[in-house]
Design a protein around this motif. Structure first.
Motif, PDB file in Angstrom:
ATOM      1  N   ALA A  29       0.850  -1.187   0.000  1.00  0.00           N
ATOM      2  CA  ALA A  29       0.000   0.000   0.000  1.00  0.00           C
ATOM      3  C   ALA A  29       0.890   1.243   0.000  1.00  0.00           C
ATOM      4  CB  ALA A  29      -0.895  -0.003   1.231  1.00  0.00           C
ATOM      5  N   VAL A  30       0.545   2.209  -0.824  1.00  0.00           N
ATOM      6  CA  VAL A  30       1.330   3.441  -0.944  1.00  0.00           C
ATOM      7  C   VAL A  30       0.444   4.621  -0.563  1.00  0.00           C
ATOM      8  CG1 VAL A  30       2.680   4.895  -2.505  1.00  0.00           C
ATOM      9  CG2 VAL A  30       2.677   2.412  -2.819  1.00  0.00           C
ATOM     10  N   GLY A  31       0.951   5.474   0.318  1.00  0.00           N
ATOM     11  CA  GLY A  31       0.201   6.638   0.779  1.00  0.00           C
ATOM     12  C   GLY A  31       0.131   7.755  -0.251  1.00  0.00           C
ATOM     13  N   ARG A  32      -0.842   8.620  -0.063  1.00  0.00           N
ATOM     14  CA  ARG A  32      -1.075   9.732  -0.995  1.00  0.00           C
ATOM     15  C   ARG A  32       0.152  10.632  -1.148  1.00  0.00           C
ATOM     16  NH1 ARG A  32      -5.611  12.521  -3.212  1.00  0.00           N
ATOM     17  NH2 ARG A  32      -5.128  14.713  -3.557  1.00  0.00           N
ATOM     18  N   ALA A  33       0.853  10.910  -0.054  1.00  0.00           N
ATOM     19  CA  ALA A  33       2.036  11.776  -0.135  1.00  0.00           C
ATOM     20  C   ALA A  33       3.114  11.135  -0.995  1.00  0.00           C
ATOM     21  CB  ALA A  33       2.572  12.072   1.264  1.00  0.00           C
ATOM     22  N   GLN A  34       3.326   9.832  -0.842  1.00  0.00           N
ATOM     23  CA  GLN A  34       4.320   9.123  -1.657  1.00  0.00           C
ATOM     24  C   GLN A  34       3.897   9.111  -3.120  1.00  0.00           C
ATOM     25  OE1 GLN A  34       4.313   5.448   0.821  1.00  0.00           O
ATOM     26  NE2 GLN A  34       6.507   5.527   0.403  1.00  0.00           N
ATOM     27  N   LEU A  35       2.604   8.916  -3.364  1.00  0.00           N
ATOM     28  CA  LEU A  35       2.107   8.908  -4.748  1.00  0.00           C
ATOM     29  C   LEU A  35       2.353  10.261  -5.398  1.00  0.00           C
ATOM     30  CD1 LEU A  35      -1.299   7.040  -4.251  1.00  0.00           C
ATOM     31  CD2 LEU A  35       0.753   6.134  -5.359  1.00  0.00           C
ATOM     32  N   GLY A  36       2.019  11.321  -4.687  1.00  0.00           N
ATOM     33  CA  GLY A  36       2.152  12.672  -5.229  1.00  0.00           C
ATOM     34  C   GLY A  36       3.583  13.111  -5.449  1.00  0.00           C
ATOM     35  N   ALA A  37       4.525  12.447  -4.797  1.00  0.00           N
ATOM     36  CA  ALA A  37       5.938  12.822  -4.921  1.00  0.00           C
ATOM     37  C   ALA A  37       6.609  12.222  -6.163  1.00  0.00           C
ATOM     38  CB  ALA A  37       6.702  12.381  -3.677  1.00  0.00           C
ATOM     39  N   GLN A  38       5.897  11.352  -6.883  1.00  0.00           N
ATOM     40  CA  GLN A  38       6.496  10.670  -8.034  1.00  0.00           C
ATOM     41  C   GLN A  38       6.271  11.462  -9.323  1.00  0.00           C
ATOM     42  OE1 GLN A  38       8.332   8.080  -7.079  1.00  0.00           O
ATOM     43  NE2 GLN A  38       7.475   8.527  -5.064  1.00  0.00           N
ATOM     44  N   GLU A  39       7.260  11.423 -10.193  1.00  0.00           N
ATOM     45  CA  GLU A  39       7.137  12.050 -11.509  1.00  0.00           C
ATOM     46  C   GLU A  39       6.612  10.988 -12.476  1.00  0.00           C
ATOM     47  OE1 GLU A  39       9.970  14.132 -14.802  1.00  0.00           O
ATOM     48  OE2 GLU A  39      10.431  14.470 -12.687  1.00  0.00           O
ATOM     49  N   VAL A  40       5.387  11.189 -12.954  1.00  0.00           N
ATOM     50  CA  VAL A  40       4.733  10.187 -13.801  1.00  0.00           C
ATOM     51  C   VAL A  40       4.528  10.703 -15.216  1.00  0.00           C
ATOM     52  CG1 VAL A  40       3.580   9.089 -11.833  1.00  0.00           C
ATOM     53  CG2 VAL A  40       2.413  10.909 -13.082  1.00  0.00           C
ATOM     54  N   LEU A  41       4.252   9.776 -16.113  1.00  0.00           N
ATOM     55  CA  LEU A  41       4.006  10.119 -17.510  1.00  0.00           C
ATOM     56  C   LEU A  41       2.539  10.437 -17.762  1.00  0.00           C
ATOM     57  CD1 LEU A  41       6.168   7.232 -19.025  1.00  0.00           C
ATOM     58  CD2 LEU A  41       6.835   9.624 -18.677  1.00  0.00           C
ATOM     59  N   GLY A  42       1.642   9.761 -17.043  1.00  0.00           N
ATOM     60  CA  GLY A  42       0.200   9.917 -17.239  1.00  0.00           C
ATOM     61  C   GLY A  42      -0.318  11.204 -16.638  1.00  0.00           C
ATOM     62  N   ALA A  43      -1.456  11.656 -17.150  1.00  0.00           N
ATOM     63  CA  ALA A  43      -2.015  12.916 -16.672  1.00  0.00           C
ATOM     64  C   ALA A  43      -3.539  12.883 -16.638  1.00  0.00           C
ATOM     65  CB  ALA A  43      -1.531  14.065 -17.539  1.00  0.00           C
ATOM     66  N   SER A  44      -4.114  12.033 -15.825  1.00  0.00           N
ATOM     67  CA  SER A  44      -5.560  11.979 -15.677  1.00  0.00           C
ATOM     68  C   SER A  44      -5.995  12.947 -14.586  1.00  0.00           C
ATOM     69  CB  SER A  44      -6.003  10.556 -15.301  1.00  0.00           C
ATOM     70  OG  SER A  44      -7.343  10.555 -14.860  1.00  0.00           O
ATOM     71  N   ALA A  45      -6.824  13.903 -14.940  1.00  0.00           N
ATOM     72  CA  ALA A  45      -7.302  14.882 -13.962  1.00  0.00           C
ATOM     73  C   ALA A  45      -8.133  14.204 -12.877  1.00  0.00           C
ATOM     74  CB  ALA A  45      -8.117  15.964 -14.669  1.00  0.00           C
ATOM     75  N   ARG A  46      -8.929  13.217 -13.245  1.00  0.00           N
ATOM     76  CA  ARG A  46      -9.775  12.505 -12.280  1.00  0.00           C
ATOM     77  C   ARG A  46      -8.911  11.767 -11.256  1.00  0.00           C
ATOM     78  NH1 ARG A  46     -11.236   7.483 -11.708  1.00  0.00           N
ATOM     79  NH2 ARG A  46     -10.456   6.825 -13.715  1.00  0.00           N
ATOM     80  N   VAL A  47      -7.886  11.106 -11.734  1.00  0.00           N
ATOM     81  CA  VAL A  47      -6.975  10.373 -10.850  1.00  0.00           C
ATOM     82  C   VAL A  47      -6.182  11.358  -9.989  1.00  0.00           C
ATOM     83  CG1 VAL A  47      -4.961   8.845 -10.795  1.00  0.00           C
ATOM     84  CG2 VAL A  47      -6.850   8.364 -12.349  1.00  0.00           C
ATOM     85  N   ALA A  48      -5.738  12.463 -10.562  1.00  0.00           N
ATOM     86  CA  ALA A  48      -4.978  13.464  -9.814  1.00  0.00           C
ATOM     87  C   ALA A  48      -5.802  14.028  -8.661  1.00  0.00           C
ATOM     88  CB  ALA A  48      -4.520  14.583 -10.743  1.00  0.00           C
ATOM     89  N   GLU A  49      -7.070  14.275  -8.893  1.00  0.00           N
ATOM     90  CA  GLU A  49      -7.939  14.809  -7.843  1.00  0.00           C
ATOM     91  C   GLU A  49      -8.094  13.803  -6.700  1.00  0.00           C
ATOM     92  OE1 GLU A  49     -12.606  15.873  -7.379  1.00  0.00           O
ATOM     93  OE2 GLU A  49     -11.605  16.678  -9.150  1.00  0.00           O
ATOM     94  N   ARG A  50      -8.224  12.551  -7.035  1.00  0.00           N
ATOM     95  CA  ARG A  50      -8.476  11.514  -6.021  1.00  0.00           C
ATOM     96  C   ARG A  50      -7.203  11.033  -5.316  1.00  0.00           C
ATOM     97  NH1 ARG A  50     -11.559   5.786  -6.617  1.00  0.00           N
ATOM     98  NH2 ARG A  50     -11.501   5.311  -4.406  1.00  0.00           N
ATOM     99  N   PHE A  51      -6.087  10.910  -6.067  1.00  0.00           N
ATOM    100  CA  PHE A  51      -4.882  10.299  -5.507  1.00  0.00           C
ATOM    101  C   PHE A  51      -3.658  11.201  -5.451  1.00  0.00           C
ATOM    102  CE2 PHE A  51      -7.423   6.798  -7.271  1.00  0.00           C
ATOM    103  CZ  PHE A  51      -7.625   6.069  -6.102  1.00  0.00           C
ATOM    104  N   GLY A  52      -3.758  12.423  -5.993  1.00  0.00           N
ATOM    105  CA  GLY A  52      -2.627  13.342  -5.941  1.00  0.00           C
ATOM    106  C   GLY A  52      -1.557  13.088  -6.982  1.00  0.00           C
ATOM    107  N   THR A  53      -1.894  12.303  -8.010  1.00  0.00           N
ATOM    108  CA  THR A  53      -0.952  11.986  -9.086  1.00  0.00           C
ATOM    109  C   THR A  53      -1.735  11.772 -10.375  1.00  0.00           C
ATOM    110  OG1 THR A  53       0.780  10.473  -9.845  1.00  0.00           O
ATOM    111  CG2 THR A  53      -0.991   9.510  -8.542  1.00  0.00           C
ATOM    112  N   GLY A  54      -1.101  11.994 -11.500  1.00  0.00           N
ATOM    113  CA  GLY A  54      -1.768  11.809 -12.785  1.00  0.00           C
ATOM    114  C   GLY A  54      -1.926  10.363 -13.196  1.00  0.00           C
TER     115      GLY A  54
END
Length: 120
Positions: free
Chosen positions: A56-81
């Motif tokens: 399990a990965v926390g929201r802060a860890q998820l948001g700290a990653q540089e990702v290729l994807g850019a889903s606005a819906r996912v970003a709103e819910r999980f803090g990452t694209g």
């Protein structure tokens, strides 16, 4: 270490998740996803079938990653694209890299991305 990060809709099945991981390249040593999804029955069943643990990965860890994807819906819910990409990178540790962008299962209900640790 090779980590398969996964994201999935509530309707996803065990087979949806396995298909996404296989389409991403398979060969993972671990599955990873957001904390709130880690106990989902479909994910637990897929992990058991693949013989893998789930991290399990926390929201802060998820948001700290540089990702290729850019889903606005996912970003709103999980803090990452991209939940799949961010979970894979976070679980693989510092210096990890993606083998490619996330892929979608054939039924469209799950995504997966593979990251490898810097030592691999």
């Amino acid at each position: 270490m090779r980590v398969a990060g996964v994201g999935f809709r509530q309707a996803a099945t065990e087979l949806s998740l396995i298909d996404a991981v296989q389409r991403a390249g398979g060969g993972a040593d671990l599955l990873a996803t957001a904390e709130e999804k880690a106990g989902a029955p479909a994910l637990c069943a897929a992990a058991a079938r693949l013989g893998l643990a789930v991290q399990a990965v926390g929201r802060a860890q998820l948001g700290a990653q540089e990702v290729l994807g850019a889903s606005a819906r996912v970003a709103e819910r999980f803090g990452t694209g991209s939940l799949a990409e961010a979970a894979a990178l976070a679980a693989a540790g510092p210096g990890a890299r993606l083998l490619g962008p996330r892929v979608v299962s054939g039924d469209g209900l799950a995504t997966a991305a593979i990251a490898i640790g810097r030592d691999e």
